[in-house]
Design a protein around this motif. Sequence first.
Motif, PDB file in Angstrom:
ATOM      1  N   LYS A 116       1.138  -1.303  -0.474  1.00 58.04           N
ATOM      2  CA  LYS A 116       0.543  -0.128  -0.101  1.00 58.04           C
ATOM      3  C   LYS A 116       0.780   1.120   0.172  1.00 58.04           C
ATOM      4  CE  LYS A 116      -3.608   0.680   2.409  1.00 58.04           C
ATOM      5  NZ  LYS A 116      -5.029   0.373   3.541  1.00 58.04           N
ATOM      6  N   ASP A 117       2.344   1.275   0.415  1.00 53.01           N
ATOM      7  CA  ASP A 117       2.643   2.658   0.560  1.00 53.01           C
ATOM      8  C   ASP A 117       3.670   3.021  -0.757  1.00 53.01           C
ATOM      9  OD1 ASP A 117       5.152   0.473   0.532  1.00 53.01           O
ATOM     10  OD2 ASP A 117       5.881   1.036   2.966  1.00 53.01           O
ATOM     11  N   SER A 118       4.099   1.811  -0.828  1.00 57.90           N
ATOM     12  CA  SER A 118       4.173   1.986  -2.515  1.00 57.90           C
ATOM     13  C   SER A 118       3.632   3.723  -3.851  1.00 57.90           C
ATOM     14  CB  SER A 118       4.037   0.585  -4.183  1.00 57.90           C
ATOM     15  OG  SER A 118       4.819   0.592  -5.060  1.00 57.90           O
ATOM     16  N   PRO A 119       4.098   3.888  -4.531  1.00 58.90           N
ATOM     17  CA  PRO A 119       4.172   5.129  -5.230  1.00 58.90           C
ATOM     18  C   PRO A 119       3.032   4.188  -6.513  1.00 58.90           C
ATOM     19  CG  PRO A 119       6.879   5.100  -5.274  1.00 58.90           C
ATOM     20  CD  PRO A 119       5.906   4.125  -4.195  1.00 58.90           C
ATOM     21  N   PHE A 120       3.437   2.770  -6.683  1.00 64.04           N
ATOM     22  CA  PHE A 120       2.960   2.430  -8.105  1.00 64.04           C
ATOM     23  C   PHE A 120       1.675   1.745  -7.811  1.00 64.04           C
ATOM     24  CE2 PHE A 120       3.857  -0.934 -11.334  1.00 64.04           C
ATOM     25  CZ  PHE A 120       3.817  -0.368 -12.582  1.00 64.04           C
ATOM     26  N   GLN A 121       0.356   2.436  -8.219  1.00 62.63           N
ATOM     27  CA  GLN A 121      -0.705   1.806  -7.284  1.00 62.63           C
ATOM     28  C   GLN A 121      -1.630   1.522  -8.901  1.00 62.63           C
ATOM     29  OE1 GLN A 121      -1.252   0.602  -5.085  1.00 62.63           O
ATOM     30  NE2 GLN A 121       0.314   1.973  -3.289  1.00 62.63           N
ATOM     31  N   ALA A 122      -1.534   1.899 -10.267  1.00 58.17           N
ATOM     32  CA  ALA A 122      -2.712   2.326 -11.009  1.00 58.17           C
ATOM     33  C   ALA A 122      -2.274   1.453 -12.556  1.00 58.17           C
ATOM     34  CB  ALA A 122      -2.813   3.218 -11.027  1.00 58.17           C
ATOM     35  N   PHE A 123      -3.501   1.382 -13.212  1.00 63.70           N
ATOM     36  CA  PHE A 123      -3.356   1.197 -14.547  1.00 63.70           C
ATOM     37  C   PHE A 123      -2.570   1.970 -15.692  1.00 63.70           C
ATOM     38  CE2 PHE A 123      -4.968  -1.299 -18.562  1.00 63.70           C
ATOM     39  CZ  PHE A 123      -4.512  -2.395 -18.291  1.00 63.70           C
ATOM     40  N   ILE A 124      -2.210   1.807 -16.155  1.00 58.49           N
ATOM     41  CA  ILE A 124      -2.181   2.952 -17.746  1.00 58.49           C
ATOM     42  C   ILE A 124      -1.891   1.351 -18.624  1.00 58.49           C
ATOM     43  CG2 ILE A 124      -1.161   4.635 -18.466  1.00 58.49           C
ATOM     44  CD1 ILE A 124      -0.168   5.095 -15.335  1.00 58.49           C
ATOM     45  N   ARG A 125      -2.886   2.316 -19.754  1.00 55.56           N
ATOM     46  CA  ARG A 125      -2.980   2.012 -20.735  1.00 55.56           C
ATOM     47  C   ARG A 125      -1.998   2.520 -22.025  1.00 55.56           C
ATOM     48  NH1 ARG A 125      -7.726  -1.278 -24.576  1.00 55.56           N
ATOM     49  NH2 ARG A 125      -5.925  -2.363 -26.468  1.00 55.56           N
ATOM     50  N   ARG A 126      -0.441   1.922 -22.578  1.00 56.84           N
ATOM     51  CA  ARG A 126      -0.436   2.461 -24.125  1.00 56.84           C
ATOM     52  C   ARG A 126      -0.382   1.565 -24.592  1.00 56.84           C
ATOM     53  NH1 ARG A 126       2.606   6.122 -20.194  1.00 56.84           N
ATOM     54  NH2 ARG A 126       2.584   6.151 -17.904  1.00 56.84           N
ATOM     55  N   GLY A 127      -1.134   1.910 -25.826  1.00 55.14           N
ATOM     56  CA  GLY A 127      -1.358   1.524 -27.022  1.00 55.14           C
ATOM     57  C   GLY A 127      -1.617  -0.156 -26.259  1.00 55.14           C
ATOM     58  N   ASP A 128      -0.172  -1.218 -26.700  1.00 52.36           N
ATOM     59  CA  ASP A 128      -1.372  -2.685 -26.624  1.00 52.36           C
ATOM     60  C   ASP A 128       0.425  -2.759 -25.598  1.00 52.36           C
ATOM     61  OD1 ASP A 128       1.960  -2.098 -27.884  1.00 52.36           O
ATOM     62  OD2 ASP A 128       1.761  -3.547 -29.328  1.00 52.36           O
ATOM     63  N   LYS A 129       0.276  -1.937 -24.581  1.00 55.75           N
ATOM     64  CA  LYS A 129       0.819  -2.175 -23.514  1.00 55.75           C
ATOM     65  C   LYS A 129      -0.221  -2.096 -22.175  1.00 55.75           C
ATOM     66  CE  LYS A 129       4.464  -3.480 -25.540  1.00 55.75           C
ATOM     67  NZ  LYS A 129       5.206  -5.145 -25.839  1.00 55.75           N
ATOM     68  N   GLY A 130       0.245  -2.818 -20.867  1.00 58.59           N
ATOM     69  CA  GLY A 130      -0.272  -2.608 -19.801  1.00 58.59           C
ATOM     70  C   GLY A 130       0.852  -2.058 -18.794  1.00 58.59           C
ATOM     71  N   LEU A 410       0.074  -6.640 -23.858  1.00 58.50           N
ATOM     72  CA  LEU A 410      -1.424  -7.152 -23.719  1.00 58.50           C
ATOM     73  C   LEU A 410      -1.270  -7.999 -25.824  1.00 58.50           C
ATOM     74  CD1 LEU A 410      -2.887  -3.471 -23.272  1.00 58.50           C
ATOM     75  CD2 LEU A 410      -3.260  -5.658 -22.123  1.00 58.50           C
ATOM     76  N   ASP A 411      -1.040  -7.715 -26.706  1.00 57.57           N
ATOM     77  CA  ASP A 411      -0.662  -8.889 -27.142  1.00 57.57           C
ATOM     78  C   ASP A 411      -1.119 -10.368 -26.789  1.00 57.57           C
ATOM     79  OD1 ASP A 411      -2.303  -6.526 -29.187  1.00 57.57           O
ATOM     80  OD2 ASP A 411      -0.013  -5.858 -30.021  1.00 57.57           O
ATOM     81  N   SER A 412      -0.117 -10.427 -25.670  1.00 54.34           N
ATOM     82  CA  SER A 412       0.261 -12.281 -25.639  1.00 54.34           C
ATOM     83  C   SER A 412      -1.019 -11.999 -25.002  1.00 54.34           C
ATOM     84  CB  SER A 412       1.262 -11.283 -25.061  1.00 54.34           C
ATOM     85  OG  SER A 412       1.172 -11.284 -23.792  1.00 54.34           O
ATOM     86  N   PHE A 413      -1.515 -11.571 -24.728  1.00 50.36           N
ATOM     87  CA  PHE A 413      -2.634 -12.375 -24.032  1.00 50.36           C
ATOM     88  C   PHE A 413      -3.686 -13.568 -25.307  1.00 50.36           C
ATOM     89  CE2 PHE A 413      -4.126  -9.230 -20.393  1.00 50.36           C
ATOM     90  CZ  PHE A 413      -2.874  -9.931 -20.044  1.00 50.36           C
ATOM     91  N   GLU A 414      -3.879 -13.006 -26.101  1.00 47.37           N
ATOM     92  CA  GLU A 414      -4.739 -13.760 -26.886  1.00 47.37           C
ATOM     93  C   GLU A 414      -3.379 -15.247 -27.697  1.00 47.37           C
ATOM     94  OE1 GLU A 414      -6.193 -13.764 -31.503  1.00 47.37           O
ATOM     95  OE2 GLU A 414      -5.589 -11.634 -30.817  1.00 47.37           O
ATOM     96  N   ARG A 415      -2.595 -14.987 -27.907  1.00 49.62           N
ATOM     97  CA  ARG A 415      -1.489 -16.341 -27.698  1.00 49.62           C
ATOM     98  C   ARG A 415      -1.827 -17.188 -26.973  1.00 49.62           C
ATOM     99  NH1 ARG A 415       2.679 -13.374 -28.541  1.00 49.62           N
ATOM    100  NH2 ARG A 415       4.200 -13.926 -27.479  1.00 49.62           N
ATOM    101  N   GLN A 416      -1.521 -16.328 -26.067  1.00 51.17           N
ATOM    102  CA  GLN A 416      -1.321 -17.477 -24.662  1.00 51.17           C
ATOM    103  C   GLN A 416      -2.795 -17.945 -24.031  1.00 51.17           C
ATOM    104  OE1 GLN A 416       1.750 -17.713 -24.448  1.00 51.17           O
ATOM    105  NE2 GLN A 416       2.237 -17.945 -22.263  1.00 51.17           N
ATOM    106  N   ALA A 417      -3.594 -17.151 -24.510  1.00 49.17           N
ATOM    107  CA  ALA A 417      -5.264 -17.543 -23.887  1.00 49.17           C
ATOM    108  C   ALA A 417      -5.267 -19.332 -24.894  1.00 49.17           C
ATOM    109  CB  ALA A 417      -6.276 -16.922 -23.612  1.00 49.17           C
ATOM    110  N   THR A 418      -5.437 -18.811 -25.909  1.00 51.54           N
ATOM    111  CA  THR A 418      -5.286 -19.499 -26.768  1.00 51.54           C
ATOM    112  C   THR A 418      -4.294 -20.802 -26.900  1.00 51.54           C
ATOM    113  OG1 THR A 418      -5.962 -17.942 -28.472  1.00 51.54           O
ATOM    114  CG2 THR A 418      -6.048 -20.152 -29.826  1.00 51.54           C
TER     115      THR A 418
END
Length: 432
Positions: A116-130, A410-418
Amino acid sequence: MKLLPFAAAAALIAGPLHAAPSAAEKQMAATVAAEQQRNVALLEKLVNVNSGTLNLAGVTEVGALVRPELDALGFETRWIPMADAQRAGHLVAVHKGNGRGKRLLLIGHLDTVFEKDSPFQAFIRRGDKGEGPGASDNKGGVVVMLAALRAMQAAGTLKNADIEVVLTGDEEDVGTPIPLARRDLIAAGKRADAALDFEGLSVVDGKDMGSIARRSSTSWTLTVTARGGHSSGIFGASAGNGAVYELARIIDTFRRELPEQNLTFNVGLVLGGAQAALDAQGIRGTAAGKSNIIAEQAIARGDMRTLSNEQTARVRARMQAIVDQPLAGAKAAIRFEEGYPAMAPTDGNRALLAMLNGVNRDLGLPEQAPLDPLKRGAGDIAFVAADVAGLVGLGPSSEGDHAPGETVDLDSFERQATRAAVLMSRLAATPR
């Protein structure tokens, strides 16, 4: 260990170079592709809830978000509290199939290294990266697992599959006592015929790799006591060599005599002086002394990583033998602490990778070569490795795990889930 039959493994390896995917497998691929935005939306929801291991409420909340996803797929879910292990708990889900095929254990975790004390807390989408805390490790892996299961449901292959899912709440900092913290995962491993770990996919030189081994991770503490006195008497018959010199001798002997293939060992903390002491967590300490006083106490803490439990036992015995030969005037003792066991490369693991490569051939994807185990850390699947064949790395690819800026492809989701959906469907259709 319940291995895939050797004949089946050999047949997989020697099978046809390429066969067209079945209608059901094509349906799985189509479902995964169509649900990409749904998967990214779920990832964002999970990442935006802090679930550092010690944030028990946050880990519990992430479990509560994942649970209805499994309920909707026909799993019987339950939350197992782990207050006695000083942790939040685990989410376990069971899907009952027709009882004929391989029984599958799917492994992932709900917690992250970012408290909880980490400054890194939120999701940000940058094109095909999350980017976000746990975007890959392991919330991305959980999303890939769920996407694969939904694809199986859409294709009609889930209904006959016997699957148990164990999502631990403390993979990044396992609770104590470990036998309690990993009781339910170990029991699930004994019921399974194959274990699939949805931690991240390793990519080396642009090539997807298959992981059939994970090294152990255990800690050790070395303590030395010696006669004190004025520094002018150091090395003399009555004063001896002091605690710091004896500690240094032992550590240097480790460096010279222990090295072997697949073994690493490290000294992470050293204290020495007239007095030296560690805190209760073993991560901080105090020391006091003067330059003209022979040190009476010295402490070192480190870790050790091995490729098999046999290697762990053998190296520990060698370390103990070195410690048992102290310099004059000193006494030394070493304590080994339990941690993550090793997942050794086995014929059963290799057979699973061969089966995955059969899936790759049929989907038109490149073959995944075995990953060098030195490139992979310890993980939960090791707790079941003595009982069931396993495969690691069914989750997405990423970079910067465990550090601010952790980013998932994020593009790897499709490959890996399939890949996972087809592999699980084929295993579930393979007679036990």
